[in-house]
Write a protein that holds these residues in place. Structure first.
Motif, PDB file in Angstrom:
ATOM      1  N   GLN A  78       0.850  -1.185   0.000  1.00  0.00           N
ATOM      2  CA  GLN A  78       0.000   0.000   0.000  1.00  0.00           C
ATOM      3  C   GLN A  78       0.888   1.237   0.000  1.00  0.00           C
ATOM      4  OE1 GLN A  78      -2.618   0.497   3.436  1.00  0.00           O
ATOM      5  NE2 GLN A  78      -4.179   1.324   2.070  1.00  0.00           N
ATOM      6  N   ILE A  79       0.452   2.253  -0.745  1.00  0.00           N
ATOM      7  CA  ILE A  79       1.159   3.528  -0.830  1.00  0.00           C
ATOM      8  C   ILE A  79       0.178   4.634  -0.478  1.00  0.00           C
ATOM      9  CG2 ILE A  79       2.462   5.097  -2.332  1.00  0.00           C
ATOM     10  CD1 ILE A  79       3.691   2.267  -2.159  1.00  0.00           C
ATOM     11  N   ILE A  80       0.579   5.508   0.430  1.00  0.00           N
ATOM     12  CA  ILE A  80      -0.154   6.740   0.725  1.00  0.00           C
ATOM     13  C   ILE A  80       0.839   7.846   0.360  1.00  0.00           C
ATOM     14  CG2 ILE A  80      -1.450   8.078   2.427  1.00  0.00           C
ATOM     15  CD1 ILE A  80      -2.350   5.053   2.168  1.00  0.00           C
ATOM     16  N   ALA A  81       0.568   8.600  -0.686  1.00  0.00           N
ATOM     17  CA  ALA A  81       1.570   9.544  -1.190  1.00  0.00           C
ATOM     18  C   ALA A  81       0.992  10.946  -1.346  1.00  0.00           C
ATOM     19  CB  ALA A  81       2.126   9.063  -2.522  1.00  0.00           C
ATOM     20  N   TRP A  82       1.485  11.848  -0.516  1.00  0.00           N
ATOM     21  CA  TRP A  82       1.185  13.265  -0.673  1.00  0.00           C
ATOM     22  C   TRP A  82       2.414  13.867  -1.358  1.00  0.00           C
ATOM     23  CZ3 TRP A  82      -1.358  16.585   3.643  1.00  0.00           C
ATOM     24  CH2 TRP A  82      -1.716  17.827   3.117  1.00  0.00           C
ATOM     25  N   VAL A  83       2.385  13.846  -2.684  1.00  0.00           N
ATOM     26  CA  VAL A  83       3.508  14.289  -3.497  1.00  0.00           C
ATOM     27  C   VAL A  83       3.070  15.561  -4.220  1.00  0.00           C
ATOM     28  CG1 VAL A  83       4.996  13.672  -5.432  1.00  0.00           C
ATOM     29  CG2 VAL A  83       4.360  11.925  -3.763  1.00  0.00           C
ATOM     30  N   HIS A  84       3.793  16.631  -3.983  1.00  0.00           N
ATOM     31  CA  HIS A  84       3.424  17.921  -4.556  1.00  0.00           C
ATOM     32  C   HIS A  84       3.678  17.969  -6.061  1.00  0.00           C
ATOM     33  CE1 HIS A  84       2.610  19.686  -0.630  1.00  0.00           C
ATOM     34  NE2 HIS A  84       3.627  18.966  -0.210  1.00  0.00           N
ATOM     35  N   ARG A  85       2.957  18.840  -6.723  1.00  0.00           N
ATOM     36  CA  ARG A  85       3.024  18.933  -8.184  1.00  0.00           C
ATOM     37  C   ARG A  85       4.402  19.306  -8.706  1.00  0.00           C
ATOM     38  NH1 ARG A  85      -1.994  22.581  -9.862  1.00  0.00           N
ATOM     39  NH2 ARG A  85      -0.886  23.948  -8.471  1.00  0.00           N
ATOM     40  N   ASP A  86       5.194  20.009  -7.925  1.00  0.00           N
ATOM     41  CA  ASP A  86       6.518  20.439  -8.386  1.00  0.00           C
ATOM     42  C   ASP A  86       7.604  19.395  -8.106  1.00  0.00           C
ATOM     43  OD1 ASP A  86       6.780  20.616  -5.645  1.00  0.00           O
ATOM     44  OD2 ASP A  86       7.627  22.635  -5.645  1.00  0.00           O
ATOM     45  N   SER A  87       7.216  18.150  -7.955  1.00  0.00           N
ATOM     46  CA  SER A  87       8.159  17.108  -7.527  1.00  0.00           C
ATOM     47  C   SER A  87       8.794  16.334  -8.664  1.00  0.00           C
ATOM     48  CB  SER A  87       7.444  16.139  -6.595  1.00  0.00           C
ATOM     49  OG  SER A  87       6.412  15.473  -7.303  1.00  0.00           O
ATOM     50  N   GLY A  88       8.666  16.799  -9.874  1.00  0.00           N
ATOM     51  CA  GLY A  88       9.277  16.095 -11.001  1.00  0.00           C
ATOM     52  C   GLY A  88       8.654  14.724 -11.202  1.00  0.00           C
ATOM     53  N   LYS A  89       9.487  13.708 -11.261  1.00  0.00           N
ATOM     54  CA  LYS A  89       9.035  12.339 -11.534  1.00  0.00           C
ATOM     55  C   LYS A  89       8.818  11.513 -10.263  1.00  0.00           C
ATOM     56  CE  LYS A  89      11.491  12.260 -15.924  1.00  0.00           C
ATOM     57  NZ  LYS A  89      12.607  11.676 -16.671  1.00  0.00           N
ATOM     58  N   HIS A 100       2.790  -3.980  -7.296  1.00  0.00           N
ATOM     59  CA  HIS A 100       1.546  -4.676  -6.930  1.00  0.00           C
ATOM     60  C   HIS A 100       0.864  -3.982  -5.749  1.00  0.00           C
ATOM     61  CE1 HIS A 100       3.494  -7.792  -9.316  1.00  0.00           C
ATOM     62  NE2 HIS A 100       2.302  -8.334  -9.457  1.00  0.00           N
ATOM     63  N   ALA A 101       0.835  -2.679  -5.743  1.00  0.00           N
ATOM     64  CA  ALA A 101       0.354  -1.935  -4.577  1.00  0.00           C
ATOM     65  C   ALA A 101      -0.990  -1.271  -4.808  1.00  0.00           C
ATOM     66  CB  ALA A 101       1.384  -0.873  -4.186  1.00  0.00           C
ATOM     67  N   ASP A 102      -1.665  -1.024  -3.695  1.00  0.00           N
ATOM     68  CA  ASP A 102      -2.847  -0.169  -3.658  1.00  0.00           C
ATOM     69  C   ASP A 102      -2.313   1.238  -3.400  1.00  0.00           C
ATOM     70  OD1 ASP A 102      -5.399   0.939  -3.363  1.00  0.00           O
ATOM     71  OD2 ASP A 102      -5.504   0.382  -1.244  1.00  0.00           O
ATOM     72  N   VAL A 103      -2.483   2.130  -4.359  1.00  0.00           N
ATOM     73  CA  VAL A 103      -1.886   3.465  -4.303  1.00  0.00           C
ATOM     74  C   VAL A 103      -2.965   4.508  -4.040  1.00  0.00           C
ATOM     75  CG1 VAL A 103      -0.549   5.185  -5.578  1.00  0.00           C
ATOM     76  CG2 VAL A 103      -0.119   2.735  -5.944  1.00  0.00           C
ATOM     77  N   LEU A 104      -2.764   5.284  -2.987  1.00  0.00           N
ATOM     78  CA  LEU A 104      -3.651   6.393  -2.654  1.00  0.00           C
ATOM     79  C   LEU A 104      -2.843   7.676  -2.818  1.00  0.00           C
ATOM     80  CD1 LEU A 104      -6.515   7.045  -1.674  1.00  0.00           C
ATOM     81  CD2 LEU A 104      -5.613   7.022   0.652  1.00  0.00           C
ATOM     82  N   HIS A 105      -3.132   8.414  -3.880  1.00  0.00           N
ATOM     83  CA  HIS A 105      -2.412   9.633  -4.230  1.00  0.00           C
ATOM     84  C   HIS A 105      -3.201  10.820  -3.682  1.00  0.00           C
ATOM     85  CE1 HIS A 105      -0.399  12.008  -7.794  1.00  0.00           C
ATOM     86  NE2 HIS A 105      -0.037  12.463  -6.603  1.00  0.00           N
ATOM     87  N   ASP A 156     -10.581   7.492   6.007  1.00  0.00           N
ATOM     88  CA  ASP A 156     -11.824   7.047   5.371  1.00  0.00           C
ATOM     89  C   ASP A 156     -11.542   6.537   3.956  1.00  0.00           C
ATOM     90  OD1 ASP A 156     -14.780   6.812   5.309  1.00  0.00           O
ATOM     91  OD2 ASP A 156     -14.623   8.388   3.786  1.00  0.00           O
ATOM     92  N   ALA A 157     -10.697   7.233   3.227  1.00  0.00           N
ATOM     93  CA  ALA A 157     -10.351   6.813   1.862  1.00  0.00           C
ATOM     94  C   ALA A 157      -9.566   5.502   1.862  1.00  0.00           C
ATOM     95  CB  ALA A 157      -9.547   7.909   1.164  1.00  0.00           C
ATOM     96  N   ILE A 158      -8.715   5.303   2.867  1.00  0.00           N
ATOM     97  CA  ILE A 158      -7.973   4.048   2.975  1.00  0.00           C
ATOM     98  C   ILE A 158      -8.942   2.884   3.201  1.00  0.00           C
ATOM     99  CG2 ILE A 158      -6.365   2.738   4.441  1.00  0.00           C
ATOM    100  CD1 ILE A 158      -4.915   5.472   4.918  1.00  0.00           C
ATOM    101  N   GLU A 159      -9.947   3.117   4.030  1.00  0.00           N
ATOM    102  CA  GLU A 159     -10.891   2.059   4.399  1.00  0.00           C
ATOM    103  C   GLU A 159     -11.916   1.774   3.306  1.00  0.00           C
ATOM    104  OE1 GLU A 159     -12.418   3.520   8.100  1.00  0.00           O
ATOM    105  OE2 GLU A 159     -10.650   2.846   9.214  1.00  0.00           O
ATOM    106  N   HIS A 160     -12.156   2.705   2.414  1.00  0.00           N
ATOM    107  CA  HIS A 160     -13.144   2.534   1.343  1.00  0.00           C
ATOM    108  C   HIS A 160     -12.437   2.540  -0.005  1.00  0.00           C
ATOM    109  CE1 HIS A 160     -15.446   4.025   4.796  1.00  0.00           C
ATOM    110  NE2 HIS A 160     -16.353   3.175   4.365  1.00  0.00           N
ATOM    111  N   SER A 161     -13.061   2.018  -0.996  1.00  0.00           N
ATOM    112  CA  SER A 161     -12.392   1.829  -2.285  1.00  0.00           C
ATOM    113  C   SER A 161     -12.891   2.756  -3.381  1.00  0.00           C
ATOM    114  CB  SER A 161     -12.557   0.369  -2.728  1.00  0.00           C
ATOM    115  OG  SER A 161     -11.914  -0.476  -1.813  1.00  0.00           O
ATOM    116  N   PHE A 162     -13.105   3.993  -3.067  1.00  0.00           N
ATOM    117  CA  PHE A 162     -13.517   4.947  -4.090  1.00  0.00           C
ATOM    118  C   PHE A 162     -12.315   5.301  -4.957  1.00  0.00           C
ATOM    119  CE2 PHE A 162     -16.186   6.104  -0.315  1.00  0.00           C
ATOM    120  CZ  PHE A 162     -17.365   5.547  -0.794  1.00  0.00           C
ATOM    121  N   ASP A 163     -12.525   5.422  -6.263  1.00  0.00           N
ATOM    122  CA  ASP A 163     -11.432   5.828  -7.149  1.00  0.00           C
ATOM    123  C   ASP A 163     -11.007   7.267  -6.876  1.00  0.00           C
ATOM    124  OD1 ASP A 163     -11.410   3.375  -8.393  1.00  0.00           O
ATOM    125  OD2 ASP A 163     -12.630   4.030 -10.097  1.00  0.00           O
ATOM    126  N   TYR A 164     -11.977   8.084  -6.470  1.00  0.00           N
ATOM    127  CA  TYR A 164     -11.708   9.498  -6.196  1.00  0.00           C
ATOM    128  C   TYR A 164     -12.563   9.924  -5.008  1.00  0.00           C
ATOM    129  CZ  TYR A 164     -11.728  14.584  -6.714  1.00  0.00           C
ATOM    130  OH  TYR A 164     -11.614  15.931  -6.488  1.00  0.00           O
TER     131      TYR A 164
END
Length: 178
Positions: A78-89, A100-105, A156-164
């Protein structure tokens, strides 16, 4: 190792409570830049919370740190990533090390969620979801979300599977007071 390995990017600031919550049940690797804040977060769950003290905007440092963490604790589930827009790649590098991760951006108020998703190469074994942080209306004005509102929304987002999932509401640039 039976514990799920979770990567949290930006988990020493507003996501510190999310880091602590997940580290109480899972093995967590947390990326942050501030040594004092990192130490404070890791101290809460020293057996299961491990630090990667680096600036994720440094592609080489990020890639090396992720490789070392995977080697030591196993692949990220699982990935929980608060990555700012100016972070390049940075976000793509994280995805490339998490096949093979569940990614929450986590996205800020001004991000275009569809554009953010289109800019990434997401493989078929990854689940990619987004949480966007908006604002709350307070009378006639808007205010930024509190730490508590962000934490509850992300959990809440981690516990539920909404795309957005939107926390609060989006406010156009210049529409905030305070």
């Amino acid at each position: 190792m039976n514990q799920k390995h979770v990567l949290i990017v930006g988990g020493t600031g507003m996501l510190a409570e999310v880091t602590s919550c997940l580290a109480s049940e899972h093995l967590v690797t947390v990326i942050g830049r501030d040594p004092e804040r990192m130490a404070k977060v890791v101290r809460r769950n020293p057996e299961t919370c491990h630090s990667l003290l680096l600036d994720y905007r440094s592609e080489q440092d990020l890639s090396k740190g992720l490789q070392e963490s995977i080697k030591r604790y196993g692949p990220f589930k699982q990935i929980i990533a608060w990555v700012h827009r100016d972070s390049g790649k940075a976000m793509q590098i994280i995805l490339n090390h998490s096949s093979h991760a569940d990614v929450l951006h986590i996205l800020g108020n001004q991000a275009n969620s569809e554009q953010e998703k289109r800019a990434l190469c997401i493989n078929e074994q990854q689940t990619y979801r987004q949480v966007q942080l908006g604002a709350k209306q307070d009378g006639e004005n808007f205010r930024w979300l509190t730490h508590e509102e962000i934490v509850h929304g992300v959990i809440d987002a981690i516990e539920h599977s909404f795309d957005y999932q939107l926390i609060g509401q989006l406010v156009k640039k210049g529409g905030m007071n305070g």
